[in-house]
Motif scaffolding. Structure first.
Motif, PDB file in Angstrom:
ATOM      1  N   LEU A 234       0.828  -1.198   0.000  1.00  0.00           N
ATOM      2  CA  LEU A 234       0.000   0.000   0.000  1.00  0.00           C
ATOM      3  C   LEU A 234       0.869   1.257   0.000  1.00  0.00           C
ATOM      4  O   LEU A 234       0.457   2.311   0.483  1.00  0.00           O
ATOM      5  CB  LEU A 234      -0.922   0.003   1.219  1.00  0.00           C
ATOM      6  CG  LEU A 234      -2.120  -0.962   1.167  1.00  0.00           C
ATOM      7  CD1 LEU A 234      -2.804  -1.041   2.524  1.00  0.00           C
ATOM      8  CD2 LEU A 234      -3.119  -0.527   0.109  1.00  0.00           C
ATOM      9  N   ALA A 237      -0.492   4.783  -1.022  1.00  0.00           N
ATOM     10  CA  ALA A 237      -1.939   4.683  -1.205  1.00  0.00           C
ATOM     11  C   ALA A 237      -2.665   5.786  -0.444  1.00  0.00           C
ATOM     12  O   ALA A 237      -2.196   6.268   0.590  1.00  0.00           O
ATOM     13  CB  ALA A 237      -2.433   3.315  -0.753  1.00  0.00           C
ATOM     14  N   LEU A 254       3.035   0.347   4.347  1.00  0.00           N
ATOM     15  CA  LEU A 254       2.332   1.624   4.349  1.00  0.00           C
ATOM     16  C   LEU A 254       3.286   2.799   4.128  1.00  0.00           C
ATOM     17  O   LEU A 254       2.933   3.944   4.416  1.00  0.00           O
ATOM     18  CB  LEU A 254       1.599   1.818   5.679  1.00  0.00           C
ATOM     19  CG  LEU A 254       0.442   0.865   5.990  1.00  0.00           C
ATOM     20  CD1 LEU A 254      -0.096   1.126   7.392  1.00  0.00           C
ATOM     21  CD2 LEU A 254      -0.674   1.011   4.960  1.00  0.00           C
ATOM     22  N   ALA A 257       2.041   6.130   2.598  1.00  0.00           N
ATOM     23  CA  ALA A 257       0.579   6.108   2.512  1.00  0.00           C
ATOM     24  C   ALA A 257      -0.024   7.231   3.348  1.00  0.00           C
ATOM     25  O   ALA A 257       0.565   7.682   4.332  1.00  0.00           O
ATOM     26  CB  ALA A 257       0.045   4.759   2.982  1.00  0.00           C
ATOM     27  N   THR A 279       4.798   8.263   5.919  1.00  0.00           N
ATOM     28  CA  THR A 279       3.466   7.734   6.204  1.00  0.00           C
ATOM     29  C   THR A 279       2.705   8.742   7.062  1.00  0.00           C
ATOM     30  O   THR A 279       3.202   9.184   8.087  1.00  0.00           O
ATOM     31  CB  THR A 279       3.555   6.396   6.953  1.00  0.00           C
ATOM     32  OG1 THR A 279       4.363   5.485   6.209  1.00  0.00           O
ATOM     33  CG2 THR A 279       2.166   5.797   7.145  1.00  0.00           C
TER      34      THR A 279
END
Length: 294
Positions: A234, A237, A254, A257, A279
């Motif tokens: 991800l 994302a 992540l 993300a 993140t």
């Protein structure tokens, strides 16, 4: 046994702000683990199974060999290096200190061994109740949830009252039934929160996304309730306004993300994932120490 605590007062929430970007403040300090005020309950009450998360088997009610006399962990700074990564992921939502200091009035299981078994039975029930308090407190900060604010507050007060019951009563609480009632409200909160964009998004509730390649995916407003995202990619994302309750983030990548404004995300889920300095997390959560810095 300590006397039953008085009726809890309404939580003091900071003013609602923003338009669903997770800006609403909330006070969940009492729902954060304070290991220094706990009798090492997660190190004793829970069962450990030898796996990639734990190097040994341990029966419920048996103290971990790393638990010291002062209830501190003897290898706290090296848990991951010693193979106890599962310990770095676990979060009791403050249930440990609640059981230790409130339910049992500061008398530990070594001082009163006759209460040990009951204490170990109470702890996992309290942990589930505190998890519900975490979700309900968050729901009450969301501007979109105003139409059901009264119901949410009632559910929070009822749940908190359950945590103040006598030990024997707490141990027998039907948490599953109570969770079902609360979940109706959490689902409604999720629908209200995501109403402006969810109709355009595919429902991923309970989806098997093990190892899925979702780098850079636009997952705004998607429901990922109970989805399996183990080892999913991800990176980069967009998970703003996504419903993440119960999603399995073990080894989920992540990095980069954006999870700001996502709902019902917990510290335990974040701790289980991989991330970096890029993140973006909701303000109520902290960046794990084991995440990469670059």
């Amino acid at each position: 046994m300590p006397e039953k605590q008085p009726q809890p007062r309404e939580r003091q929430l900071l003013p609602l702000v923003g338009g669903g970007d997770g800006g609403g403040g909330d006070d969940r300090q009492e729902l954060r683990a304070d290991c220094g005020s706990c009798f090492g309950l997660c190190c004793v009450a829970l069962t450990l199974s030898k796996s990639s998360d734990f190097p040994v088997n341990k029966a419920a009610g048996t103290p971990c060999t790393n638990l010291k006399q002062d209830f501190r962990c003897g290898i706290h700074q090296n848990l991951r290096q010693k193979g106890f990564s599962g310990c770095t992921v676990y979060d009791c939502f403050g249930a440990g200190q609640k059981v230790s200091q409130a339910t049992y009035g500061g008398t530990d299981w070594r001082q009163a061994p006759d209460t040990a078994r009951q204490m170990f039975d109470v702890f996992p029930v309290m942990r589930q109740l505190h998890e519900l308090l975490w979700y309900l407190t968050e729901a009450l900060t969301l501007p979109q949830a105003r139409p059901i604010r009264g119901e949410l507050q009632h559910a929070l007060d009822t749940t908190e009252q359950l945590t103040h019951d006598a030990p024997a009563v707490v141990a027998e609480t039907d948490v599953a039934a109570h969770r079902e009632d609360v979940n109706v409200l959490l689902l409604r909160t999720s629908e209200l929160m995501r109403a402006d964009i969810r109709r355009k998004k595919k429902d991923r509730r309970g989806a098997d996304l093990f190892g899925a390649r979702l780098k850079g995916a636009d997952l705004r407003g998607v429901t990922l309730r109970g989805a399996c995202l183990i080892a999913a990619d991800l990176r980069g994302a967009d998970l703003r306004q996504a419903d993440l309750i119960g999603a399995d983030f073990r080894d989920t990548d992540l990095r980069g993300a954006d999870l700001t404004g996502s709902i019902f995300l917990t510290q335990s889920q974040v701790n289980a994932a991989k991330g970096d300095a890029e993140t973006k997390l909701p303000p109520a959560l902290t960046r794990p120490a084991h995440w990469s810095r670059g």
